[in-house]
Write a protein that holds these residues in place. Structure first.
Motif, PDB file in Angstrom:
ATOM      1  N   PHE A  27       0.840  -1.196   0.000  1.00  0.00           N
ATOM      2  CA  PHE A  27       0.000   0.000   0.000  1.00  0.00           C
ATOM      3  C   PHE A  27       0.877   1.248   0.000  1.00  0.00           C
ATOM      4  O   PHE A  27       0.670   2.185  -0.786  1.00  0.00           O
ATOM      5  N   GLY A  28       1.873   1.248   0.889  1.00  0.00           N
ATOM      6  CA  GLY A  28       2.768   2.406   0.973  1.00  0.00           C
ATOM      7  C   GLY A  28       3.467   2.661  -0.347  1.00  0.00           C
ATOM      8  O   GLY A  28       3.600   3.813  -0.796  1.00  0.00           O
ATOM      9  N   LEU A  49      10.269  -1.276   9.347  1.00  0.00           N
ATOM     10  CA  LEU A  49      11.125  -2.178  10.122  1.00  0.00           C
ATOM     11  C   LEU A  49      12.430  -2.380   9.380  1.00  0.00           C
ATOM     12  O   LEU A  49      13.478  -2.571   9.991  1.00  0.00           O
ATOM     13  N   ARG A  53      14.755  -1.872   2.847  1.00  0.00           N
ATOM     14  CA  ARG A  53      13.670  -2.289   1.962  1.00  0.00           C
ATOM     15  C   ARG A  53      12.817  -1.088   1.560  1.00  0.00           C
ATOM     16  O   ARG A  53      12.320  -0.993   0.443  1.00  0.00           O
ATOM     17  N   GLY A  94      -0.228  -2.152   8.821  1.00  0.00           N
ATOM     18  CA  GLY A  94      -1.138  -3.302   8.895  1.00  0.00           C
ATOM     19  C   GLY A  94      -1.041  -4.056  10.211  1.00  0.00           C
ATOM     20  O   GLY A  94      -1.805  -4.982  10.439  1.00  0.00           O
ATOM     21  N   VAL A 116      -4.264   4.099   7.275  1.00  0.00           N
ATOM     22  CA  VAL A 116      -4.440   3.024   6.291  1.00  0.00           C
ATOM     23  C   VAL A 116      -4.700   1.712   7.035  1.00  0.00           C
ATOM     24  O   VAL A 116      -5.390   0.821   6.549  1.00  0.00           O
ATOM     25  N   ASN A 117      -4.136   1.650   8.234  1.00  0.00           N
ATOM     26  CA  ASN A 117      -4.178   0.436   9.051  1.00  0.00           C
ATOM     27  C   ASN A 117      -5.591   0.235   9.605  1.00  0.00           C
ATOM     28  O   ASN A 117      -5.886   0.518  10.764  1.00  0.00           O
ATOM     29  N   ASP A 145      -8.789   2.894  -0.196  1.00  0.00           N
ATOM     30  CA  ASP A 145      -9.293   1.646   0.377  1.00  0.00           C
ATOM     31  C   ASP A 145     -10.823   1.795   0.459  1.00  0.00           C
ATOM     32  O   ASP A 145     -11.360   2.907   0.545  1.00  0.00           O
ATOM     33  N   ILE A 323      -6.573   1.783  -4.188  1.00  0.00           N
ATOM     34  CA  ILE A 323      -5.628   1.481  -3.102  1.00  0.00           C
ATOM     35  C   ILE A 323      -4.711   2.706  -2.891  1.00  0.00           C
ATOM     36  O   ILE A 323      -5.202   3.836  -2.887  1.00  0.00           O
TER      37      ILE A 323
HETATM   38  N1  LIG Z   1      -2.025  -4.336  -0.257  1.00  0.00           N
HETATM   39  C1  LIG Z   1      -3.241  -3.957  -0.541  1.00  0.00           C
HETATM   40  O1  LIG Z   1      -3.754  -4.175  -1.646  1.00  0.00           O
HETATM   41  C2  LIG Z   1      -4.061  -3.229   0.466  1.00  0.00           C
HETATM   42  C3  LIG Z   1      -5.341  -2.823   0.087  1.00  0.00           C
HETATM   43  C4  LIG Z   1      -6.135  -2.161   0.993  1.00  0.00           C
HETATM   44  C5  LIG Z   1      -5.659  -1.889   2.266  1.00  0.00           C
HETATM   45  N2  LIG Z   1      -4.427  -2.308   2.622  1.00  0.00           N
HETATM   46  C6  LIG Z   1      -3.974  -1.992   3.975  1.00  0.00           C
HETATM   47  O2  LIG Z   1      -2.676  -1.431   3.918  1.00  0.00           O
HETATM   48  C7  LIG Z   1      -1.963  -1.771   5.093  1.00  0.00           C
HETATM   49  C8  LIG Z   1      -0.621  -2.341   4.681  1.00  0.00           C
HETATM   50  O3  LIG Z   1      -0.841  -3.457   3.841  1.00  0.00           O
HETATM   51  P1  LIG Z   1       0.270  -3.924   2.812  1.00  0.00           P
HETATM   52  O4  LIG Z   1      -0.386  -4.854   1.866  1.00  0.00           O
HETATM   53  O5  LIG Z   1       1.016  -2.751   2.319  1.00  0.00           O
HETATM   54  O6  LIG Z   1       1.201  -4.769   3.799  1.00  0.00           O
HETATM   55  P2  LIG Z   1       2.731  -5.139   3.595  1.00  0.00           P
HETATM   56  O7  LIG Z   1       2.989  -6.291   4.470  1.00  0.00           O
HETATM   57  O8  LIG Z   1       3.036  -5.222   2.141  1.00  0.00           O
HETATM   58  O9  LIG Z   1       3.507  -3.837   4.153  1.00  0.00           O
HETATM   59  C9  LIG Z   1       3.601  -3.477   5.492  1.00  0.00           C
HETATM   60  C10 LIG Z   1       4.935  -2.755   5.701  1.00  0.00           C
HETATM   61  O10 LIG Z   1       4.938  -2.213   7.022  1.00  0.00           O
HETATM   62  C11 LIG Z   1       6.180  -2.511   7.630  1.00  0.00           C
HETATM   63  N3  LIG Z   1       5.963  -2.619   9.074  1.00  0.00           N
HETATM   64  C12 LIG Z   1       5.293  -3.589   9.752  1.00  0.00           C
HETATM   65  N4  LIG Z   1       5.313  -3.329  11.064  1.00  0.00           N
HETATM   66  C13 LIG Z   1       5.986  -2.175  11.215  1.00  0.00           C
HETATM   67  C14 LIG Z   1       6.350  -1.386  12.357  1.00  0.00           C
HETATM   68  N5  LIG Z   1       6.009  -1.761  13.590  1.00  0.00           N
HETATM   69  N6  LIG Z   1       7.054  -0.250  12.146  1.00  0.00           N
HETATM   70  C15 LIG Z   1       7.406   0.131  10.891  1.00  0.00           C
HETATM   71  N7  LIG Z   1       7.116  -0.589   9.786  1.00  0.00           N
HETATM   72  C16 LIG Z   1       6.401  -1.720   9.943  1.00  0.00           C
HETATM   73  C17 LIG Z   1       6.643  -3.824   7.000  1.00  0.00           C
HETATM   74  O11 LIG Z   1       8.047  -3.963   7.103  1.00  0.00           O
HETATM   75  C18 LIG Z   1       6.147  -3.678   5.566  1.00  0.00           C
HETATM   76  O12 LIG Z   1       7.112  -3.069   4.746  1.00  0.00           O
HETATM   77  C19 LIG Z   1      -2.840  -2.753   5.862  1.00  0.00           C
HETATM   78  O13 LIG Z   1      -3.486  -2.055   6.877  1.00  0.00           O
HETATM   79  C20 LIG Z   1      -3.825  -3.233   4.826  1.00  0.00           C
HETATM   80  O14 LIG Z   1      -5.057  -3.613   5.340  1.00  0.00           O
HETATM   81  C21 LIG Z   1      -3.615  -2.973   1.752  1.00  0.00           C
END
Ligand SMILES: NC(=O)c1ccc[n+]([C@@H]2O[C@H](COP(=O)([O-])OP(=O)(O)OC[C@H]3O[C@@H](n4cnc5c(N)ncnc54)[C@H](O)[C@@H]3O)[C@@H](O)[C@H]2O)c1
Ligand SMILES: N[C@@H](CCO)C(=O)O
Length: 433
Positions: A27-28, A49, A53, A94, A116-117, A145, A323
């Motif tokens: 998402f980021g 984290l 990356r 997330g 987003v979370n 979202d 997204i």
């Molecule tokens: N991927 C999608 O299509 C999508 C769609 C809708 C909503 N979302 C929402 O977006 C959010 C992220 O999802 P994603 O798919 O990008 O997940 P992801 O696992 O791809 O990315 C999460 C990132 O956050 C980092 N992270 C985790 N814990 C951390 C912490 N304590 N401190 C700093 N960094 C940390 C991880 O290293 C990772 O790079 C979630 O809340 C999810 O519900 C994602």
């Protein structure tokens, strides 16, 4: 909508909006890919984290070296939340517990928060929104979202004088998906594990989209932001295409499938026998409107809106959500208009943890999209009365007793510390209805 113009004015005045991103995953990264094209918006810092990356993510989405060099990278979301100069903090990890800590730190530092979370939001959003109100900052759902897009459509419908019969999103759903684990997830997306990895897609996250958990979380977020009701038995996922929305998503007593007026529901893009639904809404969002009077109902017909057979219900929908590609709308809205793009107002919906298989005492739960539990939507007050363990707290907690497949996990079933997330959940529960 004047956001692009207002944003360009900030650029012209030499005062770009400075945002900080926590969590540079899928998402980021989608958000980061748009930033160089938005005049007046800068990302000052990124926390992940793995800062390495995060740097790679910036390069992968096309940032040039100068932009990467001008950005601060850290492994601490709390540090980012307090950095000087940042106006808006975007929480996209997330991880519910981390998200609550990051949002709390950002609000305490006087920053707007774009959450987003949604996993954290449905756990403690009511309490975080209250803190943000007291601090005079915006606490917003994430545009792009589905919950924010649906909340916008509900607000639009109400502001135009319609009653809202139902609102929600589409997804690909079959009952058997509730027990899918991350090992089997990619076949359902038509991807190989290698293709998914190359695209930066996290198998557990995408499994939570498939196993019903994310739909439940999004349903709760929509209910909490709009005041729409949550079905007593959880989402029913009726198969439904866009032409049938107004027919299916109206109350049972007028011929539809909903238990009452003003409900959250998610429609499936598959018939229960696995055939595709005609003109499905897999990636989209919808709202079903009820005409307030005979004149408005007649206008539905005169202007070509597909209606149910009474002519009083009609639907609007958006076929896709984008997204992180459209997340900047929330960031700009918070900074330029002081307005959230949807925000939790009360605690109407919660998400219960349900065993995916027979679970044994001593096992550790592994949260959304994992191997042990999936999420089922429940009215918040009913969920609290059943003592359900919300899915956002079902991470790294040990089971004290066996839980049979299909049963809800309760607080009494687990060993859990009374940390900040648990306390904020309980504070949010005080507003449950
Ligand atoms: N991927 C999608 O299509 C999508 C769609 C809708 C909503 N979302 C929402 O977006 C959010 C992220 O999802 P994603 O798919 O990008 O997940 P992801 O696992 O791809 O990315 C999460 C990132 O956050 C980092 N992270 C985790 N814990 C951390 C912490 N304590 N401190 C700093 N960094 C940390 C991880 O290293 C990772 O790079 C979630 O809340 C999810 O519900 C994602
Ligand atoms: N929320 C999504 C995932 C991407 O937003 C879904 O419904 O599957």
């Amino acid at each position: 909508m004047n956001l692009a113009r207002l944003c360009a004015e900030r650029a012209a005045a030499g005062r770009p909006i400075r945002a900080g991103l926590i969590g540079a995953g899928k998402f980021g990264s989608m958000f980061l890919s748009q930033v160089p094209g938005i005049e007046g918006l800068e990302v000052q810092a990124i926390a992940d984290l793995s800062p390495d990356r995060a740097r790679q993510a910036c390069a992968q989405v096309g940032w040039d070296e100068a932009r990467i060099a001008a950005t601060r990278f850290t492994d601490s979301g709390v540090e980012l939340a307090g950095m000087d100069g940042i106006e808006v903090v975007i929480e996209a990890t997330g991880n519910p517990r981390a998200g609550i800590a990051h949002a709390g730190a950002a609000i305490a530092a006087g920053r707007h928060v774009v959450m987003v979370n949604v996993e954290a939001d449905v756990l403690a959003g009511a309490a975080l929104a209250e803190r943000a109100r007291s601090a005079g900052v915006v606490y917003s759902m994430a545009y792009g979202d589905q919950p924010a897009l649906v909340s916008e459509m509900v607000d639009w419908g109400r502001a135009a004088g319609f009653r809202i019969a139902a609102a929600g999103k589409g997804t690909k759903y079959l009952p058997a998906y509730h027990t899918v684990t991350p090992d089997a997830v990619w076949s359902h997306y038509g991807l190989t594990p290698e293709e998914a990895e190359a695209a930066g897609m996290n198998p557990q996250m995408f499994n939570s989209f498939l196993d019903g958990t994310k739909s439940a979380i999004e349903g709760a977020a929509i209910a909490n932001a709009t005041g729409l009701s949550v079905p007593q038995e959880g989402l029913a996922f009726p198969p439904c295409g866009v032409d049938d929305l107004a027919h299916v998503l109206r109350p049972r007593d007028v011929g539809g499938q909903l238990e009452g007026p003003g409900m959250v529901e998610v429609v499936s893009s598959l018939e229960r026998d696995g055939r595709p639904v005609f003109r499905d809404l897999r990636w989209g969002v919808y709202v079903v409107l009820e005409a307030p009077n005979d004149y408005a109902a007649a206008c539905f017909g005169q202007y070509g809106l597909p209606t149910d057979e009474t002519g009083r219900y009609a639907a609007m929908y958006k076929p896709f959500h984008m997204i992180g590609l459209e997340l900047s709308i929330s960031v700009l809205s918070a900074a330029l208009r002081g307005e959230p793009t949807g925000s939790t107002r009360s605690f109407s919906g919660t998400v219960a943890s349900v065993a995916k298989r027979d679970l044994r005492a001593g096992e550790m739960l592994d949260g959304e999209g994992g191997y042990t539990v999936y999420g089922r939507l429940a009215p918040a007050a009913a969920g609290a009365a059943r003592d359900v363990l919300p899915i956002g707290l079902a991470h790294k907690v040990k089971l004290l007793r066996d839980v049979a497949a299909g049963r809800e996990v309760t607080f009494a079933d687990v060993e859990i510390a009374e940390d900040e997330a648990v306390q904020l959940y309980r504070t949010s529960l005080a507003t449950a209805r």
